[in-house]
Design a protein around this motif. Structure first.
Motif, short mmCIF file in Angstrom:
data_model
loop_
_atom_site.label_atom_id
_atom_site.label_comp_id
_atom_site.label_asym_id
_atom_site.label_seq_id
_atom_site.Cartn_x
_atom_site.Cartn_y
_atom_site.Cartn_z
N ASP A 118 43.42 2.72 81.97
CA ASP A 118 42.23 2.27 80.80
C ASP A 118 42.71 1.17 79.92
OD1 ASP A 118 40.83 4.37 81.81
OD2 ASP A 118 41.21 5.66 80.20
N GLU A 119 43.23 1.14 78.83
CA GLU A 119 43.51 0.23 77.70
C GLU A 119 45.09 0.05 77.97
OE1 GLU A 119 45.59 3.15 75.53
OE2 GLU A 119 43.94 3.22 76.73
N ASP A 174 50.28 -3.59 76.99
CA ASP A 174 49.22 -3.29 76.21
C ASP A 174 49.12 -1.56 76.03
OD1 ASP A 174 46.97 -3.58 74.55
OD2 ASP A 174 46.01 -4.71 75.87
N GLY A 175 48.24 -1.30 75.31
CA GLY A 175 48.26 0.06 75.04
C GLY A 175 48.19 1.00 73.70
N ASN A 177 47.05 4.38 73.29
CA ASN A 177 47.01 5.70 73.59
C ASN A 177 48.18 6.34 74.37
OD1 ASN A 177 46.26 8.23 75.84
ND2 ASN A 177 44.44 8.40 74.27
N HIS A 180 47.96 7.50 77.98
CA HIS A 180 47.84 6.51 78.68
C HIS A 180 48.97 5.83 79.14
CE1 HIS A 180 43.00 6.79 77.86
NE2 HIS A 180 43.68 7.69 78.60
#
Length: 214
Positions: A118-119, A174-175, A177, A180
């Motif tokens: 995801d992110e 990046d990230g 969460n 995640h």
């Protein structure tokens, strides 16, 4: 120019010539009792029962995405916290990698991967160099994922690195969460392992170092 008709052996040919890349390691202390069985040339089968559910989930990522057959059983003083079990599983897993690799003949040695979830985006690069080193660049925003203390992610990798004698760099690109970020890290680590542990047919079973030893 004359070209030799001698064919380069395939990685499958070399796997049959090299010793079985499996290992079983047990570690028992006053705090934990850990058993690890590993097959570096597996199909991603995993059985993990450590008493720490999130750690079990991450061990499944290593097995599945690294195509490593892995069995991990652990009991520990989790009534205190997960630290001892988490660390000792990392120690025992690192010892299992080192034992299964032996003198490290024929392996690619280096591995790298960038995994998105995801992110989250995490980059891992590693080298089965014989020189343990960890550069850890995760910024995990929460202290816990479920009941798992996110500080233990670093402790797990410290233990694996020191006892497998691997150089490992982890970079978070990046990230936001926590789950995640951590899972992307373990997936990138697993895919880097898969690359580094592959048998290089052009090495013909030689140690992958200009020094002749790792």
């Amino acid at each position: 120019m004359q070209i030799s008709d001698r064919s380069i052996p395939t990685s499958s040919d070399l796997e049959q010539l090299l010793p079985s890349r499996t290992a079983t390691v047990s570690r028992k202390t006053g705090e934990t009792d850990v058993y690890v069985s590993i097959n570096l040339d597996g199909q991603g089968r995993c059985s993990a029962a450590t008493g720490v559910p999130f750690l079990d989930h991450m061990l499944h990522q290593i097995s599945s995405h690294g195509l490593i057959d892995l069995e991990v059983r652990a009991t520990g003083d989790i009534e205190i916290d997960d630290h001892h079990t988490n660390e000792d599983v990392g120690i025992t897993l690192g010892q299992a990698f080192a034992k299964a690799l032996g003198d490290r003949k024929g392996i690619v040695r280096f591995g790298h991967f960038v995994a998105p979830l995801d992110e989250a985006l995490v980059q891992v690069a590693l080298d089965f160099s014989g020189r343990p080193h960890l550069s850890y660049g995760l910024q995990i925003p929460t202290q816990r994922v479920g009941t798992y203390d996110t500080q233990l992610v670093r402790e797990f990798f410290v233990a694996v690195v020191n006892h497998s004698q691997m150089t490992l760099h982890i970079r978070q690109l990046d990230g936001i969460n926590s789950h995640h970020i951590i899972e992307a890290t373990f997936k990138a680590f697993a895919r880097s392992l898969r690359m580094a542990l592959e048998i290089d047919p052009r090495r013909a079973g030689e140690i992958p170092s200009s020094k002749g030893v790792l």
